[in-house]
Design a protein around this motif. Structure first.
Motif, mmCIF file in Angstrom:
data_model
loop_
_atom_site.group_PDB
_atom_site.id
_atom_site.type_symbol
_atom_site.label_atom_id
_atom_site.label_comp_id
_atom_site.label_asym_id
_atom_site.label_seq_id
_atom_site.Cartn_x
_atom_site.Cartn_y
_atom_site.Cartn_z
ATOM 1 N N SER A 27 -37.611 7.139 -12.012
ATOM 2 C CA SER A 27 -37.005 8.302 -12.654
ATOM 3 C C SER A 27 -36.412 7.933 -14.011
ATOM 4 O O SER A 27 -36.554 8.669 -14.994
ATOM 5 C CB SER A 27 -35.912 8.887 -11.750
ATOM 6 O OG SER A 27 -35.246 9.954 -12.395
ATOM 7 N N ALA A 30 -39.163 7.328 -16.573
ATOM 8 C CA ALA A 30 -39.771 8.601 -16.969
ATOM 9 C C ALA A 30 -38.880 9.340 -17.966
ATOM 10 O O ALA A 30 -39.365 9.940 -18.935
ATOM 11 C CB ALA A 30 -40.028 9.471 -15.736
ATOM 12 N N GLN A 31 -37.562 9.283 -17.739
ATOM 13 C CA GLN A 31 -36.641 9.951 -18.653
ATOM 14 C C GLN A 31 -36.652 9.283 -20.025
ATOM 15 O O GLN A 31 -36.600 9.957 -21.058
ATOM 16 C CB GLN A 31 -35.227 9.930 -18.076
ATOM 17 C CG GLN A 31 -34.227 10.745 -18.907
ATOM 18 C CD GLN A 31 -32.845 10.758 -18.280
ATOM 19 O OE1 GLN A 31 -32.671 10.339 -17.139
ATOM 20 N NE2 GLN A 31 -31.863 11.244 -19.020
ATOM 21 N N ARG A 34 -39.863 10.338 -21.747
ATOM 22 C CA ARG A 34 -39.797 11.745 -22.157
ATOM 23 C C ARG A 34 -38.933 11.923 -23.407
ATOM 24 O O ARG A 34 -39.325 12.603 -24.353
ATOM 25 C CB ARG A 34 -39.255 12.590 -21.004
ATOM 26 C CG ARG A 34 -39.220 14.102 -21.313
ATOM 27 C CD ARG A 34 -38.933 14.905 -20.049
ATOM 28 N NE ARG A 34 -37.692 14.516 -19.417
ATOM 29 C CZ ARG A 34 -37.596 13.824 -18.288
ATOM 30 N NH1 ARG A 34 -38.696 13.437 -17.657
ATOM 31 N NH2 ARG A 34 -36.414 13.517 -17.762
ATOM 32 N N SER A 35 -37.758 11.284 -23.426
ATOM 33 C CA SER A 35 -36.873 11.430 -24.579
ATOM 34 C C SER A 35 -37.465 10.752 -25.807
ATOM 35 O O SER A 35 -37.306 11.233 -26.931
ATOM 36 C CB SER A 35 -35.490 10.872 -24.263
ATOM 37 O OG SER A 35 -35.550 9.506 -23.942
ATOM 38 N N GLU A 37 -40.682 10.489 -26.500
ATOM 39 C CA GLU A 37 -41.736 11.376 -26.995
ATOM 40 C C GLU A 37 -41.137 12.575 -27.719
ATOM 41 O O GLU A 37 -41.636 12.986 -28.777
ATOM 42 C CB GLU A 37 -42.608 11.840 -25.829
ATOM 43 C CG GLU A 37 -43.691 12.848 -26.217
ATOM 44 C CD GLU A 37 -44.723 12.279 -27.183
ATOM 45 O OE1 GLU A 37 -45.507 13.081 -27.719
ATOM 46 O OE2 GLU A 37 -44.752 11.045 -27.392
ATOM 47 N N ASN A 38 -40.042 13.124 -27.187
ATOM 48 C CA ASN A 38 -39.372 14.243 -27.861
ATOM 49 C C ASN A 38 -38.833 13.805 -29.224
ATOM 50 O O ASN A 38 -38.892 14.567 -30.205
ATOM 51 C CB ASN A 38 -38.229 14.774 -26.997
ATOM 52 C CG ASN A 38 -38.713 15.501 -25.762
ATOM 53 O OD1 ASN A 38 -39.861 15.947 -25.713
ATOM 54 N ND2 ASN A 38 -37.862 15.640 -24.764
ATOM 55 N N ALA A 54 -32.661 14.372 -28.833
ATOM 56 C CA ALA A 54 -33.539 13.467 -28.098
ATOM 57 C C ALA A 54 -32.903 12.088 -27.957
ATOM 58 O O ALA A 54 -32.958 11.469 -26.893
ATOM 59 C CB ALA A 54 -34.893 13.366 -28.802
ATOM 60 N N ASN A 58 -31.571 9.877 -24.375
ATOM 61 C CA ASN A 58 -32.259 8.641 -24.014
ATOM 62 C C ASN A 58 -31.307 7.725 -23.246
ATOM 63 O O ASN A 58 -30.266 7.324 -23.769
ATOM 64 C CB ASN A 58 -32.750 7.940 -25.281
ATOM 65 C CG ASN A 58 -33.670 6.768 -24.968
ATOM 66 O OD1 ASN A 58 -33.379 5.948 -24.108
ATOM 67 N ND2 ASN A 58 -34.785 6.691 -25.683
#
Length: 246
Positions: A27, A30-31, A34-35, A37-38, A54, A58
């Protein structure tokens, strides 16, 4: 919970009830992805409001001690822009001051959406170990031992970017002026504490509540005026050259 061992060593610490370390690790990773990429998307779109959000989301930034308000506040200062109609901070030409040192490693500037170093590595290396003119005593002193010397723009980058026609130049021309590739003489070595105190001021007069030496202060003002004129002449030459190519 502490994560000092890094996300790949999370098994060394006690887990929270009902969660396996494998699930928590997946998890967390993944976070982070995701951050990241944002942040990439926001940076490509020059959307510094979303970039700050973003970064604040992170987990690695949060673990480093930069909380949501610290990160977002830093990037708010980074932008120094008025919000557009959507409430987001956008821009193509922004001065980046001492506030972003912890994120980018040093001061910089954003020109046409590109973050550049205001002091190139080769220039910084040239000034290391060099003595400096002390602003308090107006005498030359040796560089502090085992400490990195800051390289100061005598005439500040913020002021350069506000000079007439600077925004009409190409990115390469703007960078060459900020990096003083024409050797106008806009760099000087200073200990970091002095450099932080001076910042982007044209009226630097005090350091830690002490007045600068009056001779040094007046000499700095006179030198800044001379450098401003020289930089403006270079801007004008670049501008004329660009018009002639059209």
């Amino acid at each position: 919970m502490e994560y000092a061992g890094g996300i790949n060593n999370y098994g060394a610490y006690p887990t929270e009830p009902g969660l396996s370390w494998e699930a928590m690790g997946d998890s967390l990773k993944a976070q982070i992805a995701r951050s990241s990429e944002n942040a990439r998307i926001a940076r490509d779109n020059r959307d510094y409001f979303s970039l700050g959000m973003a970064y604040s989301e992170n987990p690695l930034m949060q673990m480093s001690g930069l909380g949501d308000l610290a990160v977002f506040g830093t990037l708010g200062k980074f932008g120094k822009l008025a919000p557009n109609s959507t409430g987001q901070y956008l821009g193509s030409r922004v001065f980046v001051g001492q506030e972003v040192d912890n994120l980018f490693g040093q001061g910089g500037a954003v020109i046409n959406g590109k973050v550049i170093r205001t002091v190139p590595a080769d220039v910084s290396a040239r000034f290391q170990g060099m003595g400096y003119l002390d602003p308090i005593s107006n005498t030359f002193k040796s560089a502090p031992l085992n400490k990195t010397m800051a390289v100061d723009h005598i005439y500040p980058v913020k002021e350069i970017m506000n000079l007439p026609r600077f925004n009409k130049l190409t990115t390469e021309q703007q960078m060459s002026i900020i990096h003083d590739r024409m050797e106008i003489g806009n760099f000087q070595p200073l200990p970091k504490t002095f450099n932080s105190s001076k910042g982007s001021k044209l009226d630097w007069a005090t350091y830690r509540k002490s007045n600068l030496n009056p001779v040094y202060e007046q000499s700095l003002i006179d030198t800044q005026i001379d450098i401003e004129r020289a930089i403006q002449r270079q801007i004008n030459e670049f501008y004329k050259s660009n018009k002639g190519k059209k």
